[in-house]
Each structure stands twice: as structure tokens, then as C-alpha cells.
Design an enzyme around this catalytic site. Sequence first.
Site, PDB file in Angstrom:
ATOM      1  N   HIS A  94       0.791  -1.109  -0.045  1.00  0.00           N
ATOM      2  CA  HIS A  94       0.065   0.168   0.036  1.00  0.00           C
ATOM      3  C   HIS A  94       0.791   1.273   0.039  1.00  0.00           C
ATOM      4  O   HIS A  94       1.876   1.397   0.856  1.00  0.00           O
ATOM      5  CB  HIS A  94      -0.798   0.021   1.163  1.00  0.00           C
ATOM      6  CG  HIS A  94      -1.768   1.075   1.270  1.00  0.00           C
ATOM      7  ND1 HIS A  94      -2.656   1.293   0.202  1.00  0.00           N
ATOM      8  CD2 HIS A  94      -1.648   2.234   2.133  1.00  0.00           C
ATOM      9  CE1 HIS A  94      -3.475   2.567   0.707  1.00  0.00           C
ATOM     10  NE2 HIS A  94      -2.925   3.034   1.765  1.00  0.00           N
ATOM     11  N   SER A  95       0.562   2.079  -1.093  1.00  0.00           N
ATOM     12  CA  SER A  95       1.342   3.387  -0.934  1.00  0.00           C
ATOM     13  C   SER A  95       2.876   3.253  -1.313  1.00  0.00           C
ATOM     14  O   SER A  95       3.110   2.792  -2.197  1.00  0.00           O
ATOM     15  CB  SER A  95       1.062   4.334   0.314  1.00  0.00           C
ATOM     16  OG  SER A  95       1.219   5.612   0.054  1.00  0.00           O
ATOM     17  N   LEU A  96       3.558   3.970  -0.325  1.00  0.00           N
ATOM     18  CA  LEU A  96       4.968   3.362  -0.569  1.00  0.00           C
ATOM     19  C   LEU A  96       5.274   1.895  -0.606  1.00  0.00           C
ATOM     20  O   LEU A  96       6.202   1.520  -1.621  1.00  0.00           O
ATOM     21  CB  LEU A  96       5.706   3.738   0.989  1.00  0.00           C
ATOM     22  CG  LEU A  96       7.250   3.376   0.837  1.00  0.00           C
ATOM     23  CD1 LEU A  96       8.127   4.412   1.656  1.00  0.00           C
ATOM     24  CD2 LEU A  96       7.367   1.995   1.698  1.00  0.00           C
ATOM     25  N   ALA A  98       3.264  -0.130  -2.253  1.00  0.00           N
ATOM     26  CA  ALA A  98       3.029  -0.623  -3.661  1.00  0.00           C
ATOM     27  C   ALA A  98       4.371  -0.405  -4.480  1.00  0.00           C
ATOM     28  O   ALA A  98       4.764  -1.251  -5.365  1.00  0.00           O
ATOM     29  CB  ALA A  98       2.055   0.281  -4.241  1.00  0.00           C
ATOM     30  N   SER A 121      -1.717  -0.919  -4.086  1.00  0.00           N
ATOM     31  CA  SER A 121      -2.791  -0.095  -3.352  1.00  0.00           C
ATOM     32  C   SER A 121      -2.355   1.301  -3.113  1.00  0.00           C
ATOM     33  O   SER A 121      -1.127   1.582  -2.572  1.00  0.00           O
ATOM     34  CB  SER A 121      -3.248  -0.857  -2.251  1.00  0.00           C
ATOM     35  OG  SER A 121      -4.072  -0.022  -1.585  1.00  0.00           O
TER      36      SER A 121
END
Length: 250
Positions: A94-96, A98, A121
Site C-alpha cells: 500500500h502506497s510506499l 506498492a 494499492s
Amino acid sequence: MSGDPRGSLWVRRFRPRPNAPVRLVCLPHAGGSASFFAELPDLLGEEVEVLAVQYPGRQDRRGEPFAPSMDALARDVVAALLPWTDRPLAVFGHSLGAVLGFEVARGLRAAGRPPAALFVSGRRAPSRQRPERAHLLDDDGLLREVRALSGTDSRVFADEELVRMVLPAIRADYRIVESHRSAPEPLLDCPITVLTGADDPKVTAEEAAAWQEHTTSAFDLVTFPGGHFYLTAHAAPVAHLIAATLTGVP
């Protein structure tokens, strides 16, 4: 496997499932920790074993230096995961996480252990860049940036000691993700599933769809209601989607 010292610092196995046919390794967001995924095993069920990665510089690894770059972090994560590739291994970030997941997937493939699938994500495709300099802000500015994403419990900001503890990790993580540029090659050859919040200020629909450019395999894009941290409010349907994708159960 659970006692393998090579992965003990990096890999957390909250609920061992030695008979699960597939593993899912989870990579947290900026400032996040492995415990963010502590409830996921119960949501995914018995067919998927969850591994969560603990980055250096937080919680029980607070005494360690932060990762100097995304590439260095990816190399360390790949090395920690290789002992767990005796079964199919999928990657979720998720975020970083990803961005890191994409580079880890490349590293696993280069090591001859390609991932079964990649779930990304809350992050635009590597081929879609934006100027980002949040890591250069002063403390108040960085806190405003994080608050705007609604990713941290507001009670944290009311506790000055907790803020001082968390902010260095957030800044360090922002620095490596904002300065990272993924090489255009190689493409992945595993399926990519993109999960995004409809109102995420960090990802447009086009930026999310552009992940399709980074694999030669299947691609899917699923949009949930909510913003950057849509997955905290939609944990159950997110888990159902992941489990169904990995096990082929509708």
C-alpha cells in the site's frame, strides 16, 4: 521456516498456516509497520498465509538506521523473502509499499522466484511521475501532509511523544519514495491487481490504470469508495478480493 533467523527481523508471521497453498507478503505504507496487517490473516481465511514486512527504524527495529533508498530496501526485503518461496508467494503493498512491492517483485523474478501475483494499492503507476517534496517540509508541514491523507489516528497527533517517535520514520519513508524512479524495464510477467480509493488525492484513475503497462500478464483495476486509506474502512472486501484472486474462489 518460522524460526529462520534470516527473516526474523524482516518477516512477521502473525498466524502460521503451514498448510496454506499460497503466501501473501504485505508491505506497509510510509511510516507504517508490520502490525498494520495483524488482522488480515483472519479476514483472508485458511487458504492464504500472511507475512508482513517490518521496515528498519520503527517499533522493535527503532534502533536500526532507516533504509537509505528504495532500491536498497527492496534488495533487503527480497533477501528476507527468499526462504519463504517454497510455496507460491504473492505481494501486496500500500502506497510506499506498492512502489516497494513492484521492485520486490522484480527482484524475486531476477532471483528465479517470480511472485504469483502483485497487488498494488494507493499508488500511481511507476511510469506516472509527480513532483513530490513532502520530505523537505518542516515538521508541521509534514504532519499536515499526513493528516490530509487521513492515514493516522488523530489521537497520535495529540500525543507529543508519539509524534516525535513516528515523524522520523514518516520523513525517511517519504524521502525514499519521493526520490525513487523505477527503471522502465524489465516488465513483470505476473498478474497485477490495482486497488484504489475513488477519492484518493494521490492517484487518479488514469494513473492507476497505467499499472497495466508494467506487466505482460493479466491486469485488473478495482476502485473502492474512500480516499488514500480506503482499505481501513473496506478491509473485508479487500481481503475477499485478494483471497478470491489467489485461490480462484469466486
